[in-house]
Enzyme design. Structure first.
Site, PDB file in Angstrom:
ATOM      1  N   GLY A   1     -18.335  -1.256  -3.704  1.00 55.48           N
ATOM      2  CA  GLY A   1     -18.375  -1.629  -5.105  1.00 55.48           C
ATOM      3  C   GLY A   1     -18.085  -0.442  -6.009  1.00 55.48           C
TER       4      GLY A   1
ATOM      5  CD  GLU B   1     -17.354   1.026 -12.964  1.00 54.69           C
ATOM      6  OE1 GLU B   1     -18.314   0.327 -13.392  1.00 54.69           O
ATOM      7  OE2 GLU B   1     -16.192   0.592 -12.837  1.00 54.69           O
TER       8      GLU B   1
ATOM      9  CE1 TYR C   1      -3.400  -2.592  -0.061  1.00 56.31           C
ATOM     10  CE2 TYR C   1      -3.920  -2.118   2.230  1.00 56.31           C
ATOM     11  CZ  TYR C   1      -4.178  -2.812   1.066  1.00 56.31           C
ATOM     12  OH  TYR C   1      -5.224  -3.708   1.020  1.00 56.31           O
TER      13      TYR C   1
ATOM     14  CB  SER D   1     -14.016  -3.493  -3.308  1.00 55.95           C
ATOM     15  OG  SER D   1     -14.556  -2.669  -4.310  1.00 55.95           O
TER      16      SER D   1
ATOM     17  CG  PHE E   1     -20.717   6.134  -3.831  1.00 54.44           C
ATOM     18  CD1 PHE E   1     -21.805   6.962  -3.735  1.00 54.44           C
ATOM     19  CD2 PHE E   1     -20.512   5.178  -2.840  1.00 54.44           C
ATOM     20  CE1 PHE E   1     -22.699   6.859  -2.671  1.00 54.44           C
ATOM     21  CE2 PHE E   1     -21.396   5.062  -1.779  1.00 54.44           C
ATOM     22  CZ  PHE E   1     -22.499   5.906  -1.696  1.00 54.44           C
TER      23      PHE E   1
END
Length: 286
Positions: free
Chosen positions: A202, A207, A45, A199, A205
Site C-alpha cells: 500500500g 505516505e 513495464y 501493491s 512506507f
C-alpha cells in the site's frame, strides 16, 4: 499454478532499480532459493523493456522452464520509445492480444506463458472476441491459462461466462481494503479461485497520512508481539484472509525477498487482523 508468493518484476528495470542482467539473475536465483517460482510481468513495464531484460537474464541461466511460471499482462496501449502511441488507451482486439503475446514470448525467451491477464477492463471489451482469442492462443500452446487484473465482479463475469478465468489480480493492502467488502474476494472463493494481489505494501512506507499514522501505531506493536518486521505484518494481513490471497511482491532487493517469504510462517490472530482493519477505517466495527 502459482507459488505462494509471486515475484513482481515491474521495478526490476528502468521503472525502478534499473538492474543489469546479472542483477536480475541474482534476483531469480534468490526467488528460486525461497521457492518463489512465479514471476509477474506486463508488456508495458519499463516502457516495454523489462520483459526483454528478464528474458535475456533468464536465457543465460539455463534453468528448467517447467519449474517456473511466467505471468504477463496486455491491453494497455502506452507511449514509449519502443512502441510510440499518440494516446494511452485500452485495446482488446484479437490481433492486438495475439501480437502482444508473441512479443512477450519473444522478449521472455519462452515458448509459452503460464498465465495471460487482461491488464485493466475496457468499456469496449467484446467478451466473445476475447474468448475466441484466448482459445486460439490456448490451442496454439502459447498460453496455458487466462485471467484478468483490476476487474470488478461483473466485469470478471462478463469474460468468465465465455471463457474460464483462473484469477483476478487486484489491488489490496492495509490501505486498500475495498476488495474485502465489494464482493471481489467472495466471488473468487465461490469459484474456488485464488486472487493475486498487487501493491501489497500500500502506501504504508510512502505516505504520511492520518490513516497511516493510525496503522503504523498498530503495526509497530504487532511487530513486537510476533517478532516480525513491518513489511511482514503488512503481508500477513493479506495472507490471513480465507480467499488465500497470493501477494505479488514488488521488491527489487534480494534481502527483502527473503524477508517477505518468512511472512508465510506468521499466524496473525483474528483480533490483531481487526486491529489493522479498525486502524484503516478509523472507527470500530459495527
Amino acid at each position: 499454478m502459482f507459488s505462494e508468493i509471486i515475484a513482481g518484476t515491474m521495478r526490476w528495470g528502468i521503472w525502478g532499480a534499473n538492474h543489469s542482467e546479472k542483477d536480475v539473475q541474482k534476483l531469480i536465483e534468490v526467488c528460486l532459493d525461497e521457492n518463489i517460482t512465479t514471476f509477474d510481468h506486463a508488456d508495458i513495464y519499463g516502457g516495454h523493456t523489462t520483459e526483454e531484460l528478464f528474458g535475456n537474464a533468464w536465457k543465460e541461466m539455463n534453468l528448467d522452464r517447467e519449474k517456473v511460471q511466467f505471468i504477463s499482462k496486455c491491453g494497455i496501449v502506452m507511449n514509449s520509445e519502443r512502441k510510440p502511441s499518440a494516446l494511452k488507451y485500452y485495446n482488446y482486439d484479437s490481433n492486438y492480444i495475439q501480437n502482444c503475446v508473441d512479443e512477450s514470448l519473444s522478449n521472455l525467451k519462452t515458448d509459452y506463458l503460464d498465465v495471460l491477464l487482461l491488464h485493466r477492463p475496457s468499456p469496449l471489451m467484446n467478451p466473445e472476441e476475447i474468448a475466441n482469442t484466448f482459445q486460439i492462443l490456448k490451442d496454439q500452446g502459447k498460453v496455458k491459462h487466462f485471467g484478468v487484473s483490476n476487474f470488478s465482479v461483473s466485469q470478471f463475469e462478463l469474460i468468465n461466462q465465455y471463457f474460464p478465468l483462473v484469477t483476478n489480480q487486484i489491488e489490496v493492502s492495509v490501505n486498500q481494503i475495498s476488495a474485502f467488502n465489494d464482493g471481489t474476494l467472495d466471488q473468487l472463493m465461490m469459484k474456488g479461485l485464488r486472487p493475486t494481489a498487487w501493491s501489497v505494501m500500500g502506501t504504508y512506507f510512502s505516505e504520511k497520512s492520518e490513516q497511516n499514522i493510525r496503522i503504523k501505531s498498530i503495526i509497530k506493536n504487532l511487530c513486537q508481539k510476533y517478532n516480525a518486521e513491518e513489511n511482514q505484518i503488512l503481508l500477513t494481513f493479506l495472507l490471513k484472509h480465507p480467499s488465500r490471497i497470493i501477494p505479488v511482491i514488488g521488491t527489487s532487493k534480494t534481502e527483502t525477498i527473503r524477508e517477505l517469504k518468512k511472512s508465510l510462517l506468521i499466524d496473525l490472530e483474528a483480533i490483531d487482523w481487526f486491529r489493522i482493519w479498525e486502524a484503516n477505517r478509523g472507527v470500530e466495527v459495527d
